[in-house]
Design a protein around this motif. Structure first.
Motif, PDB file in Angstrom:
ATOM      1  N   MET A 190       0.825  -1.200   0.000  1.00  0.00           N
ATOM      2  CA  MET A 190       0.000   0.000   0.000  1.00  0.00           C
ATOM      3  C   MET A 190       0.862   1.253   0.000  1.00  0.00           C
ATOM      4  N   PHE A 191       2.055   1.164   0.611  1.00  0.00           N
ATOM      5  CA  PHE A 191       2.946   2.323   0.596  1.00  0.00           C
ATOM      6  C   PHE A 191       3.289   2.717  -0.834  1.00  0.00           C
ATOM      7  N   LEU A 192       3.662   1.715  -1.643  1.00  0.00           N
ATOM      8  CA  LEU A 192       4.028   1.984  -3.029  1.00  0.00           C
ATOM      9  C   LEU A 192       2.841   2.530  -3.799  1.00  0.00           C
ATOM     10  N   ILE A 193       1.680   1.906  -3.642  1.00  0.00           N
ATOM     11  CA  ILE A 193       0.497   2.350  -4.371  1.00  0.00           C
ATOM     12  C   ILE A 193       0.142   3.778  -3.990  1.00  0.00           C
ATOM     13  N   GLY A 194       0.168   4.061  -2.687  1.00  0.00           N
ATOM     14  CA  GLY A 194      -0.151   5.413  -2.237  1.00  0.00           C
ATOM     15  C   GLY A 194       0.846   6.433  -2.743  1.00  0.00           C
ATOM     16  N   SER A 195       2.125   6.060  -2.764  1.00  0.00           N
ATOM     17  CA  SER A 195       3.149   6.988  -3.226  1.00  0.00           C
ATOM     18  C   SER A 195       2.996   7.292  -4.705  1.00  0.00           C
ATOM     19  N   LEU A 196       2.738   6.258  -5.495  1.00  0.00           N
ATOM     20  CA  LEU A 196       2.637   6.453  -6.930  1.00  0.00           C
ATOM     21  C   LEU A 196       1.394   7.247  -7.316  1.00  0.00           C
ATOM     22  N   LEU A 251       3.142  -7.260  -4.824  1.00  0.00           N
ATOM     23  CA  LEU A 251       3.900  -6.940  -6.027  1.00  0.00           C
ATOM     24  C   LEU A 251       5.171  -7.769  -6.081  1.00  0.00           C
ATOM     25  N   ALA A 252       5.449  -8.353  -7.238  1.00  0.00           N
ATOM     26  CA  ALA A 252       6.604  -9.233  -7.373  1.00  0.00           C
ATOM     27  C   ALA A 252       7.901  -8.460  -7.542  1.00  0.00           C
ATOM     28  N   GLY A 253       7.826  -7.297  -8.211  1.00  0.00           N
ATOM     29  CA  GLY A 253       9.044  -6.546  -8.494  1.00  0.00           C
ATOM     30  C   GLY A 253       9.687  -7.014  -9.777  1.00  0.00           C
ATOM     31  N   GLY A 254      10.971  -6.704  -9.934  1.00  0.00           N
ATOM     32  CA  GLY A 254      11.693  -7.062 -11.149  1.00  0.00           C
ATOM     33  C   GLY A 254      11.893  -5.859 -12.047  1.00  0.00           C
ATOM     34  N   PRO A 255      12.130  -6.097 -13.346  1.00  0.00           N
ATOM     35  CA  PRO A 255      12.383  -4.984 -14.276  1.00  0.00           C
ATOM     36  C   PRO A 255      11.146  -4.109 -14.461  1.00  0.00           C
ATOM     37  N   ALA A 294      10.186   1.243  -2.247  1.00  0.00           N
ATOM     38  CA  ALA A 294       9.503  -0.033  -2.060  1.00  0.00           C
ATOM     39  C   ALA A 294      10.359  -1.223  -2.469  1.00  0.00           C
ATOM     40  N   GLY A 295      11.451  -0.987  -3.173  1.00  0.00           N
ATOM     41  CA  GLY A 295      12.274  -2.069  -3.710  1.00  0.00           C
ATOM     42  C   GLY A 295      12.656  -3.155  -2.732  1.00  0.00           C
ATOM     43  N   PRO A 296      13.114  -2.821  -1.523  1.00  0.00           N
ATOM     44  CA  PRO A 296      13.560  -3.876  -0.602  1.00  0.00           C
ATOM     45  C   PRO A 296      12.478  -4.860  -0.184  1.00  0.00           C
ATOM     46  N   ILE A 297      11.209  -4.431  -0.231  1.00  0.00           N
ATOM     47  CA  ILE A 297      10.146  -5.345   0.223  1.00  0.00           C
ATOM     48  C   ILE A 297       9.576  -6.172  -0.921  1.00  0.00           C
ATOM     49  N   LEU A 298      10.027  -5.932  -2.153  1.00  0.00           N
ATOM     50  CA  LEU A 298       9.545  -6.707  -3.288  1.00  0.00           C
ATOM     51  C   LEU A 298      10.374  -7.983  -3.429  1.00  0.00           C
ATOM     52  N   PRO A 299       9.737  -9.129  -3.644  1.00  0.00           N
ATOM     53  CA  PRO A 299      10.472 -10.405  -3.715  1.00  0.00           C
ATOM     54  C   PRO A 299      11.607 -10.407  -4.723  1.00  0.00           C
ATOM     55  N   ALA A 308      17.136  -7.662  -4.451  1.00  0.00           N
ATOM     56  CA  ALA A 308      16.199  -8.318  -3.537  1.00  0.00           C
ATOM     57  C   ALA A 308      16.932  -8.812  -2.288  1.00  0.00           C
ATOM     58  N   GLY A 309      16.162  -9.154  -1.269  1.00  0.00           N
ATOM     59  CA  GLY A 309      16.725  -9.754  -0.062  1.00  0.00           C
ATOM     60  C   GLY A 309      17.264  -8.762   0.942  1.00  0.00           C
ATOM     61  N   GLN A 310      16.989  -7.473   0.769  1.00  0.00           N
ATOM     62  CA  GLN A 310      17.446  -6.470   1.721  1.00  0.00           C
ATOM     63  C   GLN A 310      16.299  -6.060   2.642  1.00  0.00           C
ATOM     64  N   ARG A 311      16.652  -5.382   3.709  1.00  0.00           N
ATOM     65  CA  ARG A 311      15.617  -4.849   4.590  1.00  0.00           C
ATOM     66  C   ARG A 311      16.143  -3.574   5.237  1.00  0.00           C
ATOM     67  N   TYR A 312      15.219  -2.696   5.555  1.00  0.00           N
ATOM     68  CA  TYR A 312      15.590  -1.465   6.240  1.00  0.00           C
ATOM     69  C   TYR A 312      15.956  -1.776   7.691  1.00  0.00           C
ATOM     70  N   VAL A 313      16.925  -1.040   8.199  1.00  0.00           N
ATOM     71  CA  VAL A 313      17.376  -1.201   9.580  1.00  0.00           C
ATOM     72  C   VAL A 313      17.043   0.069  10.349  1.00  0.00           C
ATOM     73  N   ALA A 314      16.311  -0.084  11.439  1.00  0.00           N
ATOM     74  CA  ALA A 314      15.907   1.076  12.234  1.00  0.00           C
ATOM     75  C   ALA A 314      17.129   1.765  12.841  1.00  0.00           C
ATOM     76  N   ARG A 315      17.062   3.069  12.968  1.00  0.00           N
ATOM     77  CA  ARG A 315      18.155   3.835  13.549  1.00  0.00           C
ATOM     78  C   ARG A 315      17.628   5.206  13.970  1.00  0.00           C
ATOM     79  N   GLU A 316      18.405   5.893  14.755  1.00  0.00           N
ATOM     80  CA  GLU A 316      18.083   7.289  15.039  1.00  0.00           C
ATOM     81  C   GLU A 316      18.490   8.120  13.832  1.00  0.00           C
ATOM     82  N   TYR A 317      17.665   9.076  13.477  1.00  0.00           N
ATOM     83  CA  TYR A 317      17.904   9.820  12.250  1.00  0.00           C
ATOM     84  C   TYR A 317      17.442  11.258  12.433  1.00  0.00           C
ATOM     85  N   ARG A 318      18.312  12.204  12.157  1.00  0.00           N
ATOM     86  CA  ARG A 318      17.950  13.608  12.256  1.00  0.00           C
ATOM     87  C   ARG A 318      17.432  14.092  10.903  1.00  0.00           C
TER      88      ARG A 318
END
Length: 322
Positions: A1-7, A51-55, A73-78, A121-131
């Motif tokens: 939904m994040f990707l759909i809402g953003s687009l 969404l599957a992702g890819g080209p 959205a790329g990291p969450i796509l298979p 593919a195969g990545q994930r976001y890592v939480a951190r403190e961010y200014r």
């Protein structure tokens, strides 16, 4: 939904219509989109098991935000995403800023060619403190105020190392005769006795084009702004709005297909009631000119709530300090 809402979000918030390019991309990546009333407008229904992702490719000649949404959205796509950009890229610094921000949260974005971005593919976001830095676009109005009035304005929290593309607006002010100081933790602009004319392609920093247009009549030479044809399809036709409202206050302006030329008009300027067309940037830009030209009235000032709800309070504080 994040990707759909953003687009879809930016286009729909302005016209209610589903952007056909964004729709094609979403369907290409594995989902289906249907306008429930059959008219291409809200409400819409999304169907798919993810969404599957890819080209994929996307036309970025009207906005870079579509590309940013897909990359985020790329990291969450298979299959990750292998994104090719088509058309002349507008606001290109924002795509680079997106990739940089993703890297700060642990996601690698590859760029094998100027028009191609890959999020493996195969990545994930890592939480951190961010200014979060102050917004350079919002800051442009106050920096332009210094340029217009011959005063000084310092904006803390954003400096020479910022990745925000719109910070390049201060380089335009420097070319117009302003003194610009860029330190690691702040930007300061001091306006000259009189601004000088400039010719500038603002395609990469188009959100600040109205700001420049509003103060352009104060310059001693012509100010030629080009590269902003895509802003005709934003919250308003920003080229036409700038031309119309500048003429309303007495400025001599030539409209171009992709911009405008403002001739020196300081001695001809007069107060007027400025139409904002529901566009926050029209309201804020012409409020800056109102610091120099008495009798300016901004119609529908509440439209600034889209990005800067307390803009007029901040502007009043700036004036009271001066």
């Amino acid at each position: 939904m994040f990707l759909i809402g953003s687009l879809f979000g930016k286009f729909m918030e302005e016209s209610g219509a589903a952007d056909s390019v964004a729709r094609w991309v979403i369907e290409r990546l594995g989902a289906r989109v249907r306008a429930l009333n059959g008219d291409g407008c809200l409400p819409v229904e999304f169907t798919g098991g993810g969404l599957a992702g890819g080209p994929a490719w996307i036309d970025v000649s009207s906005s870079s935000q579509y590309a940013s949404a897909l990359l985020l959205a790329g990291p969450i796509l298979p299959r990750g995403i292998d994104l090719t950009l088509r058309g002349h890229v507008v606001s290109a610094p924002f795509i680079a800023m997106t990739a940089g921000s993703m890297a700060e949260f642990g996601v690698r974005v590859e760029r094998p060619a100027p028009d191609r971005y890959i999020v493996p593919a195969g990545q994930r976001y890592v939480a951190r403190e961010y200014r979060v830095e102050p917004d350079a676009t919002a800051a442009s109005y106050f920096l332009a105020a210094a340029a217009a009035t011959g005063g000084s304005v310092r904006v803390d929290g954003i400096g020479s190392g910022s990745a925000q593309g719109d910070l390049a607006f201060v380089d335009v002010l420097a070319r117009m005769g302003c003194e610009v100081v860029k330190e690691a933790d702040h930007i300061e602009v001091t306006g000259p006795e009189r601004l000088v004319g400039v010719e500038v392609d603002m395609g990469g920093i188009s959100d600040t084009a109205l700001t420049l247009a509003a103060i352009a009549p104060l310059a001693t030479g012509p100010v030629r702004i080009t590269g902003i044809a895509h802003t005709r399809a934003q919250e308003s036709d920003r080229v036409a709005a700038a031309v119309t409202e500048l003429r309303r206050v007495g400025a001599e302006v030539e409209e171009l297909p992709d911009g405008l030329v403002v001739l020196p008009s300081r001695d001809r300027l007069r107060g007027a009631s400025i139409r904002t067309y529901g566009d926050h940037r029209v309201a804020m830009a012409f409020a800056v000119l109102g610091l120099v030209v008495s009798g300016m009235v901004i119609e529908d000032p509440a439209c600034v709530a889209k990005t800067f709800p307390d803009f007029f309070d901040r502007l009043e504080q700036l004036v009271s300090v001066a």
